[in-house]
Motif scaffolding. Structure first.
Motif, PDB file in Angstrom:
ATOM      1  N   GLY B 476       0.787  -1.231   0.000  1.00 30.47           N
ATOM      2  CA  GLY B 476       0.000   0.000   0.000  1.00 30.47           C
ATOM      3  C   GLY B 476       0.816   1.277   0.000  1.00 30.47           C
ATOM      4  O   GLY B 476       0.248   2.361  -0.049  1.00 30.47           O
ATOM      5  N   SER B 477       2.136   1.168   0.086  1.00 25.41           N
ATOM      6  CA  SER B 477       2.981   2.367   0.091  1.00 25.41           C
ATOM      7  C   SER B 477       3.979   2.309  -1.063  1.00 25.41           C
ATOM      8  O   SER B 477       4.216   1.241  -1.630  1.00 25.41           O
ATOM      9  CB  SER B 477       3.773   2.475   1.396  1.00 25.41           C
ATOM     10  N   ILE B 478       4.575   3.458  -1.340  1.00 21.71           N
ATOM     11  CA  ILE B 478       5.626   3.482  -2.348  1.00 21.71           C
ATOM     12  C   ILE B 478       6.907   2.951  -1.721  1.00 21.71           C
ATOM     13  O   ILE B 478       7.302   3.381  -0.639  1.00 21.71           O
ATOM     14  CB  ILE B 478       5.858   4.920  -2.845  1.00 21.71           C
ATOM     15  N   SER B 479       7.557   1.977  -2.399  1.00 28.91           N
ATOM     16  CA  SER B 479       8.805   1.472  -1.824  1.00 28.91           C
ATOM     17  C   SER B 479      10.018   1.930  -2.625  1.00 28.91           C
ATOM     18  O   SER B 479      11.142   1.699  -2.205  1.00 28.91           O
ATOM     19  CB  SER B 479       8.775  -0.047  -1.707  1.00 28.91           C
ATOM     20  N   GLY B 480       9.819   2.546  -3.786  1.00 30.18           N
ATOM     21  CA  GLY B 480      10.981   3.057  -4.494  1.00 30.18           C
ATOM     22  C   GLY B 480      10.667   3.615  -5.872  1.00 30.18           C
ATOM     23  O   GLY B 480       9.645   3.280  -6.466  1.00 30.18           O
ATOM     24  N   PHE B 481      11.533   4.494  -6.338  1.00 31.88           N
ATOM     25  CA  PHE B 481      11.463   5.021  -7.710  1.00 31.88           C
ATOM     26  C   PHE B 481      12.721   4.604  -8.456  1.00 31.88           C
ATOM     27  O   PHE B 481      13.802   4.548  -7.889  1.00 31.88           O
ATOM     28  CB  PHE B 481      11.393   6.556  -7.703  1.00 31.88           C
ATOM     29  N   LEU B 482      12.590   4.318  -9.757  1.00 37.71           N
ATOM     30  CA  LEU B 482      13.738   3.933 -10.566  1.00 37.71           C
ATOM     31  C   LEU B 482      13.655   4.634 -11.913  1.00 37.71           C
ATOM     32  O   LEU B 482      12.562   4.801 -12.467  1.00 37.71           O
ATOM     33  CB  LEU B 482      13.721   2.417 -10.820  1.00 37.71           C
TER      34      LEU B 482
END
Lengths: 332, 499
Positions: B476-482
């Motif tokens: 349910g949360s953002i865990s990373g951007f790439l």
């Protein structure tokens, strides 16, 4: 060469007619109507006459008016079984207003129709705002509104003696019953709405897939609310016609009307699953039921048997549609 | 076929299996032999026919042509329960549980122990514990199944299937929602089952799993068997070539995005399934969103589009804060959404292509109240031609179109509105490879015209090749951007698993 192209065209039109479920039920119900007219014409020498047909039209008015807007309800995948009770309330309200003598007749009629509109809005509110199931909501309002119809006069019949009011249900315009003219006007208007307006199209979309319609930007609940309000208004018109025909406000009026109208709608091809059905189909469905009942009465078939036969006709007709759409080849 | 070195008997033999759906040939003359006690991998891209094949073997679909033999006897399964009685157990990919049912009742489904008229609860719970022990899982049998984790559900499902006498156990991508440890445990379980004489048909498109687990592999492509190999004697390259059958570049079309303005910003979006989601997407880029099953990535689209209730958060389109309470609000702010389940959420299947293409146009153009058929036919023709929708005409009922063409109809509906932000949820799920390539080409063209595309996907190759930037979700949360340049399967998965 030209002939073969024309042949192909005819074939493709024929194929389209048979493949579309709406067209398919139209063919079924039209065949039934034709069969009934032929049958009664041969079995009773008095059947095939102008008077009988005008009578059928007059008889059809109450049920037909209700069935008209009910078609939209069914196409949208919903149901309303409270129409008969709405008609009774409208009759009682109109009778009270006319008897009070405090306002002109046209206003009494208008307020009578409006009382039907309010009944429809009550259904619409519970179905679209509280989101109660439509069948359950109208089971409740069917009983509630019937009770209110009795309460208005404490169960008494309210006789309406206004002569001008009688015209709405029993009048003739150049030999044709006024109610029949109204009925035809209603059906033409509803037919145009269903075929040529975005609103009409939207009803079919909602009935076909409410979630996809919503996700396409259609205000599904608002449309449903309008449909129930419209159905109440049409019940209002039917209620005025019935009160005028019977010359009284009757709290027990139209006990059977809702189920008859629903039967006609289903005969015409607008089942309960939504997305299917046509106004033309319902019109023919109404004619089938009324022809059947008038014909059976002329052959002096008892009303008990009439009920049995109407039920059997409905079952046969929906079975034909189901089988044509391949129900026997499906597992579930 | 006996020289495969298994020295074992054939337990299940399918020959000449053919299955047609309206508009598609899903399986064409497929032969499959399954030996006792082997792990047979079924490999293929989405839409290759794997799922159709196992649905035929497990009695969900009826075959059009072909025969199935079970231990030498010809059989024909008309319902899933007939297949079950013959000893075929199946673990489906999507685990659909009714939440309020207890673990024990679910394990016993339909055969609950009774004492007279009443349920024998002590026997039910004791039996459930025993069944669970066999697959090494220990949860309270009275607990509701809805409260179990995905991997627990998976193991419970396996336990349930193995509690009957199974000869062939079919598993459809069982690891798609499992983490590494859970996957390893599952593999041990599968190997134990195979050692005890159960044949396992294992469906996957993950090559690592096939090399770790399977004895043999059968490759499907476009409904045909394109190769059969012993796992010990094949290579990755050989399997990929057999599976894809063409160079991958032709499938994906993607021009790298140029730096541009922000099209949409989402600030602290929070709902039932989403927690504090903040991101932005630019004009002319494909912004990929990835997550494992249940991570909430699927909900982002419907939350932005006004389908689900959001508790808090702000959406900014083109620099202006907007309020979106319904899909109608969203489309009026230039946002379009192609949902994951096109048959349920995307199309009115019993209506025509023309009507489906125009529905949102009328929703937006409120002043148009009367239908003009000429105009509608023109719009329909335009989209049929430009998206190359394969349909006899605009008057065809959409139900009879193939999945890929149905998806193009959904796209046409939105493209007619010229949206600035196009959100797609699993845009190529369940459609054939040709249509897939065309959809990628359409998305690339949109980007080049400066539109913003947000692509929610669970398909790794699609994510990695099509996205300019990637956001990964976990729980349910953002865990990373790439960025596209630094994104690799391993990097994305690390974020997705939440480690």
């Amino acid at each position: 060469m030209e002939a073969t192209i024309k042949d192909l065209k005819v074939k493709s039109i024929y194929k389209k007619l048979v493949s579309s479920p709406d067209a398919s039920s139209l063919i079924t119900v039209s065949t039934a109507l034709l069969g009934l007219i032929l049958f009664f014409s041969f079995s009773s020498p008095y059947f095939f006459s102008k008077t009988v047909f005008l009578n059928i039209g007059m008889y059809a008015a109450i049920m037909g008016t209700l069935a008209c807007s009910m078609t939209f309800i069914n196409v949208s995948g919903n149901i309303d079984i409270s129409g008969g009770s709405q008609i009774a309330v409208v009759g009682m309200v109109t009778a009270v207003l006319i008897k009070s003598g405090s306002m002109p007749l046209w206003l009494c009629v208008l307020l009578g129709v409006a009382s039907g509109t309010v009944c429809g809005m009550i259904n619409g509110f519970f179905i679209t705002v509280i989101k109660v199931n439509a069948f359950i909501t109208t089971i409740a309002t069917m009983q509630m509104l019937r009770g209110i119809a009795y309460l208005i006069s404490n169960g008494q019949t309210l006789v309406i003696s206004d002569q001008k009011f009688k015209f709405l249900g029993r009048g003739y315009v150049s030999g044709i019953p006024f109610t029949l003219i109204m009925l035809v006007v209603f059906y033409i208007v509803f037919h145009i709405i269903s075929r040529n307006t975005v609103f009409g199209r939207t009803i079919y979309m909602i009935g076909g897939n409410p979630l996809a319609s919503f996700l396409s930007g259609i205000r599904v609940q608002r449309i449903k609310f309008i449909l129930y309000t419209l159905n109440g208004t049409m019940a209002g018109c039917a209620g005025i016609m019935l009160a005028s025909q019977s010359g009284a406000g009757l709290p027990m009026a139209a006990m059977n009307s809702n189920m008859q109208a629903l039967s006609a709608v289903i005969l015409g091809g607008a089942g309960l699953s939504g997305g299917r059905g046509t106004i033309l189909g319902t019109f023919i469905g109404v004619m089938v039921l009324c022809t059947l009942i008038t014909g059976m009465t002329m052959l002096s078939i008892s009303s008990f048997w009439q009920d049995v036969i109407v039920g059997v006709v409905l079952l046969i007709s929906v079975s034909i549609d189901a089988i044509k759409s391949g129900s026997l080849k499906r597992k579930i | 076929m006996t020289d495969l070195g298994l020295g074992s008997t054939i337990i299940l033999r399918a020959m000449g299996i053919t299955k047609r759906f309206p508009g598609v040939l899903a399986l064409s003359d497929v032969d499959l032999d399954v030996y006792r006690g082997e792990v047979l991998a079924l490999l293929g891209e989405n839409g290759a026919g794997k799922s159709t094949l196992i649905k035929i073997l497990s009695g969900v679909y009826t075959l059009d042509e072909g025969t199935i033999e079970m231990e030498g006897r010809s059989v024909r399964f008309n319902t899933p329960s007939e297949a079950k009685d013959a000893g075929i157990g199946i673990i489906h990919q999507e685990l659909n549980y009714v939440a309020p049912v207890s673990v024990a009742e679910n394990l016993y489904m339909g055969e609950i122990p009774r004492k007279g008229l009443f349920i024998d609860y002590p026997a039910l719970y004791a039996g459930a514990r025993q069944i669970m022990e066999r697959v090494g899982i220990d949860v309270d049998p009275r607990r509701s199944i809805g409260s179990c984790t995905v991997s627990q559900k998976q193991l419970l499902e396996i336990a349930k299937v193995m509690s009957h006498e199974v000869k062939v156990l079919i598993m459809d991508e069982p690891t798609s929602a499992l983490n590494d440890v859970e996957t390893q445990n599952l593999f041990k379980l599968i190997k134990r089952a195979a050692a005890s004489g159960i044949s396992v048909i294992y469906i996957s498109h993950k090559l690592d799993e096939i090399f770790a687990l399977a004895d043999r592999v059968v490759v499907l492509r476009d409904g045909c068997v394109t190769g059969k190999f012993m796992v010990a004697e094949t290579t990755r390259e050989q399997l990929i070539a057999t599976m894809v059958g063409r160079k991958l570049e032709t499938l994906y079309t993607k021009t790298p995005a140029k730096p541009a303005d922000v099209a949409i910003e989402v600030h602290s979006l929070t709902s039932n399934q989403l927690h504090d989601i903040t991101f932005h997407a630019r004009k002319g880029e494909i912004f990929g969103i990835y997550g494992l099953l249940g991570s909430g990535h699927q909900e982002i689209g419907s939350a932005i589009f006004g389908q689900t209730l959001i508790e808090s958060g702000e959406i900014v389109v083109d620099g202006k804060s907007v309020v979106i309470n319904s899909p109608l609000d969203a489309l009026q702010h230039g946002i379009a959404y192609v949902p994951a389940e096109r048959k349920v959420e995307g199309l009115v299947l019993n209506n025509t292509v023309r009507v489906n293409i125009l529905v949102s146009f009328y929703a937006k153009e409120k002043r148009r109240k009367v239908i003009n058929r000429k105009f509608e036919q023109g719009v329909t023709r335009k989209w049929i031609d430009s998206l190359r929708i394969k349909t006899p005409s605009g008057e065809t009922i959409t139900e009879s179109l193939s999945g890929g063409n149905q998806q193009k109809v959904v796209l046409a509906k939105w493209l007619e509105l010229e949206p600035d932000v196009l959100i797609l949820n699993e845009p190529t799920r369940g459609i054939d490879v040709g249509a897939k390539a065309e959809i990628y080409r359409i998305l690339d063209q949109l980007c080049q015209r400066g539109k913003c595309v947000i692509m929610i996907t669970s398909e790794m190759p699609e994510l990695l090749t099509m996205s300019d930037r990637i956001m990964v979700m976990h729980n349910g949360s953002i865990s990373g951007f790439l960025d596209a340049s630094e994104a690799s399967q391993e990097a994305v998965l690390t974020y997705a698993i939440g480690e």
